[in-house]
Structures are given as C-alpha cells and as structure tokens.
Design a protein around this motif. Sequence first.
Motif, PDB file in Angstrom:
ATOM      1  N   THR A  44       0.465  -1.146   0.196  1.00  0.00           N
ATOM      2  CA  THR A  44       0.157   0.187   0.096  1.00  0.00           C
ATOM      3  C   THR A  44       1.282   1.294   0.026  1.00  0.00           C
ATOM      4  N   SER A  45       2.237   1.413   0.987  1.00  0.00           N
ATOM      5  CA  SER A  45       2.812   2.026   0.228  1.00  0.00           C
ATOM      6  C   SER A  45       3.695   2.268  -1.007  1.00  0.00           C
ATOM      7  N   PRO A  46       3.473   3.540  -1.490  1.00  0.00           N
ATOM      8  CA  PRO A  46       4.717   4.081  -2.808  1.00  0.00           C
ATOM      9  C   PRO A  46       5.237   3.057  -3.214  1.00  0.00           C
ATOM     10  N   LEU A  47       6.265   2.333  -1.955  1.00  0.00           N
ATOM     11  CA  LEU A  47       7.553   0.943  -2.944  1.00  0.00           C
ATOM     12  C   LEU A  47       6.894   0.571  -4.010  1.00  0.00           C
ATOM     13  N   ALA A  48       5.331  -0.089  -4.075  1.00  0.00           N
ATOM     14  CA  ALA A  48       5.176  -0.795  -4.216  1.00  0.00           C
ATOM     15  C   ALA A  48       4.880   0.114  -5.863  1.00  0.00           C
ATOM     16  N   SER A  49       4.769   1.147  -6.293  1.00  0.00           N
ATOM     17  CA  SER A  49       4.020   1.377  -7.366  1.00  0.00           C
ATOM     18  C   SER A  49       5.379   2.412  -7.928  1.00  0.00           C
TER      19      SER A  49
END
Length: 151
Positions: free
Chosen positions: A89-94
Amino acid sequence: MGSLLVSCLMIVLAIILLLFFLVRARTRQDKQRMFKVQPGGLLENERLQMFHWLCEQVPEGYYICPSVRLKDAFFRDSEKGLVRFFVATSPLASTVLDAVVVQYQTGAVVAVVQRTGSDRMGLIERTADDAGVPVIEGNPGNHIPWEQIIG
C-alpha cells in the motif's frame, strides 16, 4: 424422491450447458482476437538511451534489468503480515527504477540506476541505502566507477 431426481437432472443439464459454452468459446478464440494489440517497446527516449549507455559499460558477469519495480528489487514476496501490507500500500509498490544491475551468478542486485531529477529519488536512495546497494545517477555519457561499486 421425485424432487431429488429433478434436482439431479437440473445439475446434469447445467454441467452439460457449461461444457458446451466452454468448448464453443475455445474454438471461437482461435478465429477472433480479443484485443487488437501490437507488441510495443519496453523502453523509449531517455530510458532507451540510458539502457544502451549502461549495456556498453556493464562489466562481464553482470547484466542490466530495465524498468524494475522498487518492491521487486528489494522486497521478497515471502514476507507476511504487516510488512507485506505496508509494502503493497506504500509508494514502494508503484515506484519504478530505471534499471537495476544484477550479478549473473547469484542474481543479487548490486546497483540501482535512476535518472537525475526523479521525483522519488529520496525514497529510492533511502531504500537502496537500507539494502546496502549504491544508487547510480543515470546520465548517459558519464563514466560509471564499476571498481568502486562491485569491488
């Protein structure tokens, strides 16, 4: 007894109809394409130039993986619970890295390459620093000090 027989017949009829439609859909799939698409390029413009620049300089025994998600470069899918939820759910995924340098024999990420001026450069640098991996600022034409990066 009669209602049980009727129920069984209805179930058998439903299974026969389902099989009929599945076989029909499968034969129709060969005749007509679902989407009208053409293969595209993975990289364009600056990213393609940077990829060529990296490929010219990468030492033997290492290879370049372009356009890798930050999550895939540094986090394992086997992580469970709260860590997995946080990463998903964090910016790490995108966040997508421009390129990752990988050691051929071990498959380990040894460096991250990111264009200068990237809006998520701080996040990328913090994550790579936590993993002990250097971040190379991707400016085609510059010399990359491989001897310092991979020892």
